[in-house]
Design a protein around this motif. Structure first.
Motif, PDB file in Angstrom:
ATOM      1  N   LEU B 242       0.812  -1.219   0.000  1.00  0.00           N
ATOM      2  CA  LEU B 242       0.000   0.000   0.000  1.00  0.00           C
ATOM      3  C   LEU B 242       0.846   1.269   0.000  1.00  0.00           C
ATOM      4  O   LEU B 242       0.493   2.251  -0.652  1.00  0.00           O
ATOM      5  N   PHE B 243       1.958   1.254   0.717  1.00  0.00           N
ATOM      6  CA  PHE B 243       2.840   2.421   0.643  1.00  0.00           C
ATOM      7  C   PHE B 243       3.379   2.549  -0.780  1.00  0.00           C
ATOM      8  O   PHE B 243       3.512   3.641  -1.316  1.00  0.00           O
ATOM      9  N   GLY B 244       3.663   1.403  -1.374  1.00  0.00           N
ATOM     10  CA  GLY B 244       4.157   1.407  -2.752  1.00  0.00           C
ATOM     11  C   GLY B 244       3.144   2.020  -3.701  1.00  0.00           C
ATOM     12  O   GLY B 244       3.497   2.803  -4.581  1.00  0.00           O
ATOM     13  N   GLU B 245       1.885   1.664  -3.512  1.00  0.00           N
ATOM     14  CA  GLU B 245       0.851   2.218  -4.384  1.00  0.00           C
ATOM     15  C   GLU B 245       0.704   3.718  -4.199  1.00  0.00           C
ATOM     16  O   GLU B 245       0.394   4.445  -5.133  1.00  0.00           O
ATOM     17  N   ALA B 246       0.938   4.187  -2.978  1.00  0.00           N
ATOM     18  CA  ALA B 246       0.753   5.607  -2.708  1.00  0.00           C
ATOM     19  C   ALA B 246       1.934   6.439  -3.194  1.00  0.00           C
ATOM     20  O   ALA B 246       1.754   7.455  -3.855  1.00  0.00           O
ATOM     21  N   VAL B 247       3.139   6.044  -2.852  1.00  0.00           N
ATOM     22  CA  VAL B 247       4.286   6.887  -3.193  1.00  0.00           C
ATOM     23  C   VAL B 247       5.425   6.153  -3.894  1.00  0.00           C
ATOM     24  O   VAL B 247       6.491   6.725  -4.065  1.00  0.00           O
ATOM     25  N   GLY B 248       5.186   4.909  -4.312  1.00  0.00           N
ATOM     26  CA  GLY B 248       6.231   4.224  -5.063  1.00  0.00           C
ATOM     27  C   GLY B 248       7.483   3.931  -4.260  1.00  0.00           C
ATOM     28  O   GLY B 248       8.507   4.585  -4.421  1.00  0.00           O
ATOM     29  N   VAL B 249       7.383   2.966  -3.359  1.00  0.00           N
ATOM     30  CA  VAL B 249       8.522   2.623  -2.509  1.00  0.00           C
ATOM     31  C   VAL B 249       9.656   2.048  -3.362  1.00  0.00           C
ATOM     32  O   VAL B 249       9.441   1.164  -4.180  1.00  0.00           O
ATOM     33  N   THR B 250      10.880   2.581  -3.164  1.00  0.00           N
ATOM     34  CA  THR B 250      12.022   2.115  -3.956  1.00  0.00           C
ATOM     35  C   THR B 250      12.961   1.224  -3.157  1.00  0.00           C
ATOM     36  O   THR B 250      13.854   0.608  -3.718  1.00  0.00           O
ATOM     37  N   GLY B 251      12.763   1.205  -1.845  1.00  0.00           N
ATOM     38  CA  GLY B 251      13.646   0.357  -1.042  1.00  0.00           C
ATOM     39  C   GLY B 251      13.132   0.206   0.372  1.00  0.00           C
ATOM     40  O   GLY B 251      12.285   0.962   0.831  1.00  0.00           O
ATOM     41  N   ILE B 252      13.672  -0.813   1.036  1.00  0.00           N
ATOM     42  CA  ILE B 252      13.284  -1.100   2.415  1.00  0.00           C
ATOM     43  C   ILE B 252      14.455  -0.781   3.345  1.00  0.00           C
ATOM     44  O   ILE B 252      15.602  -1.052   3.011  1.00  0.00           O
ATOM     45  N   VAL B 253      14.149  -0.195   4.486  1.00  0.00           N
ATOM     46  CA  VAL B 253      15.124  -0.119   5.564  1.00  0.00           C
ATOM     47  C   VAL B 253      14.625  -1.064   6.642  1.00  0.00           C
ATOM     48  O   VAL B 253      13.520  -0.901   7.144  1.00  0.00           O
ATOM     49  N   LEU B 254      15.420  -2.049   6.951  1.00  0.00           N
ATOM     50  CA  LEU B 254      15.011  -3.040   7.945  1.00  0.00           C
ATOM     51  C   LEU B 254      15.639  -2.666   9.278  1.00  0.00           C
ATOM     52  O   LEU B 254      16.856  -2.675   9.417  1.00  0.00           O
ATOM     53  N   THR B 255      14.812  -2.297  10.239  1.00  0.00           N
ATOM     54  CA  THR B 255      15.344  -1.832  11.524  1.00  0.00           C
ATOM     55  C   THR B 255      15.167  -2.883  12.609  1.00  0.00           C
ATOM     56  O   THR B 255      14.439  -3.852  12.435  1.00  0.00           O
ATOM     57  N   LYS B 256      15.844  -2.644  13.728  1.00  0.00           N
ATOM     58  CA  LYS B 256      15.725  -3.479  14.924  1.00  0.00           C
ATOM     59  C   LYS B 256      16.127  -4.923  14.633  1.00  0.00           C
ATOM     60  O   LYS B 256      15.591  -5.863  15.215  1.00  0.00           O
ATOM     61  N   LEU B 257      17.069  -5.064  13.737  1.00  0.00           N
ATOM     62  CA  LEU B 257      17.507  -6.390  13.334  1.00  0.00           C
ATOM     63  C   LEU B 257      18.376  -7.032  14.393  1.00  0.00           C
ATOM     64  O   LEU B 257      18.677  -8.210  14.326  1.00  0.00           O
ATOM     65  N   ASP B 258      18.780  -6.235  15.378  1.00  0.00           N
ATOM     66  CA  ASP B 258      19.620  -6.801  16.415  1.00  0.00           C
ATOM     67  C   ASP B 258      18.805  -7.580  17.435  1.00  0.00           C
ATOM     68  O   ASP B 258      19.338  -8.238  18.290  1.00  0.00           O
ATOM     69  N   GLY B 259      17.520  -7.474  17.337  1.00  0.00           N
ATOM     70  CA  GLY B 259      16.682  -8.158  18.302  1.00  0.00           C
ATOM     71  C   GLY B 259      16.609  -9.640  18.020  1.00  0.00           C
ATOM     72  O   GLY B 259      17.261 -10.145  17.127  1.00  0.00           O
ATOM     73  N   SER B 260      15.801 -10.302  18.777  1.00  0.00           N
ATOM     74  CA  SER B 260      15.612 -11.721  18.498  1.00  0.00           C
ATOM     75  C   SER B 260      14.824 -11.867  17.211  1.00  0.00           C
ATOM     76  O   SER B 260      14.628 -12.946  16.697  1.00  0.00           O
ATOM     77  N   ALA B 261      14.401 -10.709  16.704  1.00  0.00           N
ATOM     78  CA  ALA B 261      13.634 -10.701  15.462  1.00  0.00           C
ATOM     79  C   ALA B 261      14.470 -11.201  14.310  1.00  0.00           C
ATOM     80  O   ALA B 261      15.645 -10.904  14.218  1.00  0.00           O
ATOM     81  N   LYS B 262      13.856 -11.945  13.441  1.00  0.00           N
ATOM     82  CA  LYS B 262      14.616 -12.584  12.381  1.00  0.00           C
ATOM     83  C   LYS B 262      14.538 -11.829  11.058  1.00  0.00           C
ATOM     84  O   LYS B 262      15.330 -12.049  10.176  1.00  0.00           O
ATOM     85  N   GLY B 263      13.588 -10.930  10.947  1.00  0.00           N
ATOM     86  CA  GLY B 263      13.532 -10.108   9.747  1.00  0.00           C
ATOM     87  C   GLY B 263      13.246 -10.884   8.472  1.00  0.00           C
ATOM     88  O   GLY B 263      13.432 -10.380   7.372  1.00  0.00           O
ATOM     89  N   GLY B 264      12.800 -12.115   8.635  1.00  0.00           N
ATOM     90  CA  GLY B 264      12.570 -12.968   7.466  1.00  0.00           C
ATOM     91  C   GLY B 264      11.511 -12.430   6.527  1.00  0.00           C
ATOM     92  O   GLY B 264      11.436 -12.839   5.365  1.00  0.00           O
ATOM     93  N   VAL B 265      10.732 -11.485   7.026  1.00  0.00           N
ATOM     94  CA  VAL B 265       9.648 -10.974   6.197  1.00  0.00           C
ATOM     95  C   VAL B 265      10.164 -10.232   4.968  1.00  0.00           C
ATOM     96  O   VAL B 265       9.460 -10.100   3.974  1.00  0.00           O
TER      97      VAL B 265
END
Lengths: 449, 303
Positions: B242-265
């Motif tokens: 949806l953000f892409g449809e609104a303003v044309g997302v050109t890239g992702i910044v993946l934050t909080k990757l130091d957590g136990s979070a795996k960021g696999g999404v």
């Protein structure tokens, strides 16, 4: 992708109509779909495993109720189990026998602790309490300022000590102040971290042992994925939580994190954040959450909202009109004003089962501004025209209406067409409701016929 | 300690959770049977990769294993690694630098993902690189968001253009761009208010920011970065869409990757929408934002 579990289950069961009993093979096939739906909803993997095993135990060999087809039957079991697992609705805060009651808000960065603290203070004040907000997040730049601004908006006092870096000391001073200042609730906004780390836990444990809060609430972002389990587990182990607040539920996330958190901590989810406004904190409804996780829309909320805005007499009158096809543009106008009161249209539509899937919503795309034109057009008509537009309206009348409402004849025509369609749709809804009543057993799932 | 090691360290948890499981899986069994694939899929799902993407990855692995006649279970891991690398490693993964200054970067995302912090770190990253950076505080909604960005601007020592809280964010964006031109900035980074992608009025506001920028400087914003919290589950795909449809997302910044979070999404996002990851946030320090490097990312994940 996995838009609607109900539809998919219907498909799965199409081939096995007419059976009187659920066999293991039937159930396995259905549970595969349930499992996928839950995983897509971000329910933790292990939680899904246990849950599916339980469902299987319950479902195999069960006799089918005559009023339900196999798909409905499995959904009913899943829905019931999910609701039970998520616990009864309990949004009470543990109050201290002797005020002030100290509430500690904990959670990771970005979950929404500060906003939720302010919302909770607002809610408790509405219940007649005198809350004091405490800014104990000494790390994030401008976190204290954020709470102060929110406090100012709400006219709720915020306790802050900008020079003080020790959250325990801040908390102590705040509790003292509350005691002398006549505050009966102290809500402490603590610092978050990006992850569950030792430093954070040690700090929160220190606050816990020195301040002896009566209630520790974990704030969890409803969009959280599989990690929700680790986070909730750690916080619960170290701090012995009293409850959970789920935030950002106003988005389109299925919110499987709710189930994960509930099942690993066993602690009730007490509140849900449903919007950016400071009154957008609601008691948590397990049954609605169950439906949402399963992708079944939020019919109950919609019904409740409708009830808030329509009185019963009006409803009955309207229903009668629709049934007898006497529904006029005047009534349409009235409906529009009610619908508008129910909140942003997209939100309302999103709550209708089957429409919840984004793809379908996209096609509808209600522009609220369009309603303004619709109103203008109808208001430019004479009473006669509003009663029987298809009989009275001719070209010159339409031109007059267009001029009067600042629109064009095309737009007037479009409205008339829409009106006819709406009439038809309402009839259909009405019929659906009737058949639902006949079914009787599962009033929360009106999309089965 | 090189960046590679730092990333490895901060991904330690991810590695423990993710790779160890694969390792035990692979080492426990010698022969490849159906269970191996099933467990592989489970592991991916647990890393927030998403069921659909996980299933497809595993299907690919299954096919390749067959093609290459791999018979030992230990041979599976490199294949999966290769698949993930292949999925993530395509597309433009650097920040688009416009030929004419300033390069305008618009930073968007839902609430609480770390937009403002990311911008602070980004300003630092590019300032260290010798760029003249200017910040635009167009989050005029959240209480104290401007103050938060101001703290970062001071910390990093870059200029900040701001209006009052509650003012029109598009106006802030416009003024920032004019200022960036006038001051000869190389890079303008504009902060926006966190918004749920389902709120149509807020998405309209975002579109307006995009239109205003484009009018003031045709082609701007040159980069629209969607900030994703690594703890986010499958909803990230909807966000990106949806953000892409609104303003044309050109890239992702993946934050909080130091957590136990795996960021696999991000695999799911790349798979569904082909949006590349450009930057990753691997810690809370000012230096903890880095260009995304697939090799390092996958290596750190699997080493």
């Amino acid at each position: 992708m996995f838009a609607n579990l109900a539809e998919r289950l219907q498909d799965t069961f199409k081939k096995m109509r007419g059976k009187g009993r659920l066999t293991e093979a039937d159930v396995n096939e259905a549970l595969r779909e349930v499992r996928l739906a839950l995983l897509e909803a971000d329910v933790n993997f292990k939680v899904v495993k246990n849950f599916v095993a339980r469902i299987k135990e319950r479902a195999v060999g069960q006799e089918l109720l005559s009023s339900l087809n196999p798909a409905q039957h499995v959904i009913k079991i899943v829905h019931d189990e999910l609701t039970t697992l998520m616990g009864g609705s309990n949004s009470k805060i543990n109050l201290a026998p002797k005020p002030p009651t100290v509430i500690m808000m904990v959670g990771l960065n970005g979950a929404g602790k500060t906003t939720t603290s302010a919302k909770l203070a607002n809610l408790l004040r509405k219940q007649g309490r005198r809350p004091l907000l405490v800014a104990a997040d000494v790390y994030r730049p401008a976190a204290i300022k954020q709470l102060q601004v929110l406090g100012e908006q709400l006219k709720i006092q915020v306790f802050a000590r900008e020079e003080q870096q020790d959250p325990v000391a801040i908390g102590r001073a705040a509790v003292e102040k509350a005691a002398v200042g006549g505050f009966d609730i102290v809500i402490i906004d603590t610092a978050g971290r990006q992850e569950v780390n030792e430093e954070l836990m040690a700090e929160l444990e220190a606050m816990n042992s020195y301040l002896q809060p009566h209630e520790i609430l974990l704030v969890v972002d409803a969009m959280t994925g599989q990690t929700a389990v680790n986070v909730a587990e750690t916080f619960n182990r170290r701090l012995e939580l009293d409850g959970v607040v789920l935030t950002k539920l106003d988005g389109d996330t299925r919110g499987g994190a709710a189930l994960s958190v509930r099942s690993v901590t066993g602690k009730p989810i007490k509140f849900a954040g449903v919007g950016e406004k400071l009154d957008a904190l609601e008691p948590f409804h397990p049954d609605r959450m169950a439906e949402r996780i399963l992708g079944m829309g939020d019919m109950l909320t919609l019904i409740e909202k409708a009830q808030e805005n329509f009185d019963a007499g009006q409803m009955a009158r309207m229903q009668k009109k629709i049934r007898s096809m006497e529904f006029t543009l005047d009534d349409f106008l009235e409906q529009i004003s009610h619908v508008k009161k129910m909140g942003p249209l997209e939100q309302v539509l999103g709550m209708i089962p089957g429409l919840g899937g984004l793809k379908k919503l996209k096609d509808i795309q209600v522009d609220e501004k369009e309603l303004v034109y619709v109103e203008a057009i109808i208001r430019s008509m004479t009473p006669d025209e509003r009663q029987e537009p298809e009989r009275v309206l001719n070209g010159s009348r339409k031109r007059r209406i267009a001029r009067g409402s600042g629109t064009s004849v095309q737009e007037v025509n479009r409205l008339l067409k829409q009106f006819e369609q709406t009439k038809k749709m309402m009839r259909q809804l009405m019929d659906m409701e009737k058949s639902m009543k006949k079914g009787g057993k599962i009033p929360k799932m009106p999309f089965f016929n | 300690m090189g960046f590679f090691n730092r990333l490895k360290d901060s991904l330690a948890k991810t590695r423990q959770g993710f790779v160890e499981k694969i390792d035990t899986l692979v080492h426990r069994r010698k022969e490849i049977d159906e269970d191996v694939y099933e467990e592989l899929e489970e592991i991916l799902v647990q890393a927030d990769v998403g069921v659909a993407t996980a299933m497809e990855l595993v299907e690919n692995v299954r096919r390749i294993v067959k093609e290459r006649r791999i018979e030992d279970a230990a041979g599976i891991k490199p294949v999966l690694k290769e698949q993930i690398r292949e999925l993530l490693g395509t597309g433009n993964m650097t920040i688009n630098v416009y030929w004419q200054s300033p390069t305008v970067v618009l930073v968007v995302g839902v609430n609480g993902v770390g937009k403002t912090t990311t911008i602070g770190k980004m300003a630092h990253l590019y300032k260290m690189d010798g760029k003249r950076v200017l910040l635009g505080a167009a989050d005029t909604f959240r209480a104290a968001a401007i103050d938060q960005l101001e703290v970062w601007a001071e910390r990093v020592n870059v200029d900040l253009i701001k209006h009052r809280e509650g003012s029109d964010p598009a106006a802030v964006a416009y003024d920032s761009l004019q200022a960036a031109k006038a001051r000869g900035a190389d890079l303008l980074i504009i902060d926006t208010a966190g918004r749920l992608h389902t709120k149509s009025n807020l998405m309209e506001e975002l579109k307006k920011i995009g239109r205003v920028l484009d009018r003031a400087m045709p082609g701007a914003p040159h980069e629209v970065l969607l900030v994703l919290d690594a703890t986010t589950g499958q909803n990230a795909v909807n966000q990106a869409k949806l953000f892409g449809e609104a303003v044309g997302v050109t890239g992702i910044v993946l934050t909080k990757l130091d957590g136990s979070a795996k960021g696999g999404v991000v695999l799911g996002v790349k798979h569904a929408l082909n949006i590349p990851v450009k930057l990753i946030g691997i810690g809370e320090g000012i230096d903890d934002l880095r260009p995304f490097d697939v090799e390092e990312f996958v290596e750190a994940l699997f080493s």
